[in-house]
Motif scaffolding. Sequence first.
Motif: not given
Length: 679
Positions: A406-413
């Motif tokens: 989740l952390s990695s995906a939110l960073t891209k978001l």
Amino acid sequence: MSETVSTNAESRTRTVAIVGPYLSGKTTLLESLLFVTGAISRKGSVNDKNTVGDASPEARDRQMTVEINAASTQQGGILFTFLDSPGSVEFAQETCNALMGVDAAVVVCEPDQARVLTLAPLFQFLDDWEIPHLVFINKMDRANDSFADILNALKQVSSRPLVLHQYPIGQGETLQGFIDLVTEQAYHYHPGAPADPVPLPEALREAEHAARVEMLETLADFDDHLLEELLEEIEPPEEEIITDLKMELGADLIVPVFIGVAEKDFGVRPLLAALLRECPEPSVMAEHRGIPAGNEPLAQVLKTYYTPQGGKLSLVRVWRGMLTDGMTLNGVRMGGMYRLMGQQQQSVQRAYAGCVVALARMEGVKTGDTLSANGVAVDALPKAEAIAPVYALALTAENRNDEVKLSSALTKLLEEDPSLYWEQHGDTREVILWGQGDIHLKVALDRLRRKYSLPMSTHLPQIPYKETIRRPGKNVHGRYKHQTGGHGQFGDVYIDIQPLARGEGFQFSETIVGGVVPRQYIPGVEIGVREYLAHGPLGFPVVDVAVTLTNGSYHSVDSSEQAFKQAARLAMQEGLPKCEPQLLEPILAIAISIPSEFTSKVLRLVSGRRGQVLGYDAKSNWRGWDEVSAYLPQAEMHDLIVELRSLTMGVGFFRWQFDHLQEVPDKVAERVLARSNGG
């Protein structure tokens, strides 16, 4: 379309943003511009979900623009790049970011004087940054208000004078065409074809003349030669009028106004012709941004995309020099350079000043970044201020195994959309996603699911309540004695507990004399106290408390720091509930900006949410707007932006920050504690 722009390329490019409120017809206008210039052979429609713009699933699901869409076309030897920008206030950050990289903007609006107010924040941004802009009044075949009323409403929200370029022939369902106020030539619209010249209708001659005089007088305010001609009743030549229009538009001194029906291509060709003649060249805005002339490449990132295939694209405006495919910018070698047509990509080898292109795999480069080549140090170009988040949801991965991703995906978001913000709250341990409203966050959640296979469930974030005490506790005793065979555990303490003033936090001290608690065990006492304060008698972290270790005893064999920590916890467990625990809630300082006509409603809104109005005053540099200052409990904030927009036609906004903790009223506290205890 030619892959590159020919000689004198910089003067043959224009980047134009298409902006305006939700449902004004921006994406339809883009489709029409591409169609009449031959960039596409068949027009799509928003309803049919086949337009060049709004091609993402999130946009098509909602039939609304949710991010910048770039598309290019050629007309009259000029390469135009249009940036179709969202109209919803929840995606205003995208629009602001796009506007930082354009030569001009076309503001699209409906012929409805009641909705003109929704343009106010957009006009304010354009004028603050002195971005040249035109108005295109769309859907003129559906106008219910008189043209004069629509213009008067527009004048109320624009700090720059409006210059009417065209005068309508007919109105609403009887709309037939327009009169060009520069040439005084009348035209009739025809579906699927350019407008035909026709004789100027006698019935409109007087109104047209008055409108033309007003146009010339406005231009003469900035041109002494034109003023002399008007005073001497000399008819100015068309070339002089067009020159004035171009110079004054480029300096953001005037706002030319056009009319039409984008869905039928009515008025789109004249608008395009005006952009060809009057839109300032790229060097004009570069000079305004303070960019020195030269050949060293300089660009700025307007938007970051993560494509469905996982590749990163950085949409950049070239401000100076030339970019070539494979060039290294800011120490990162681009993995390709493309011109975008919605979601389609066309590879290009070079891009000149004025162009907008997408660069592939620019890792570490973010929206707003200034890019230069060869390690040349440059001053960062100005970028749009990040819009503060006002609406939040707590996220939980539907599959617990997905939490690590989740952390990695939110960073891209957040790279794609800088107006999002996420945090793992220190008190509640929830993952909280902040944004501009419900639709904004739902789009973000759709992207998490579609792009990163991370379906989320959501709930309202917990309010980070705290607790404190109202009265002191004296000589509170805690003894820990445990025998396990061999060495035992023994710790014995007496403490005083004292309330502190709001905001003073936690203080620990000791008044031990005679070594009744050896020095090496005193840190264990403080640790035990702190651990208990993390979860007080009411179930929340305890603040604004002072604890003093006053006495105790120890055993030469069985005592340890761990035993004294446990003794301190027992003392706190015994004493704190007797000190009249009090629930505290976070109070936010908010500044609400609204048109003055809505101020009284907003004052009632704040009071109705247990808020404390501190005052209101005229908003600096915003004509006809007020700013209300208030304190508001965070528990009352969640849907504040929803109600505020509902009260103010969508234009009201606020900024907030944590200010202080405050006692919760008893009746409210009872409800909070009942919920937290499962009642």
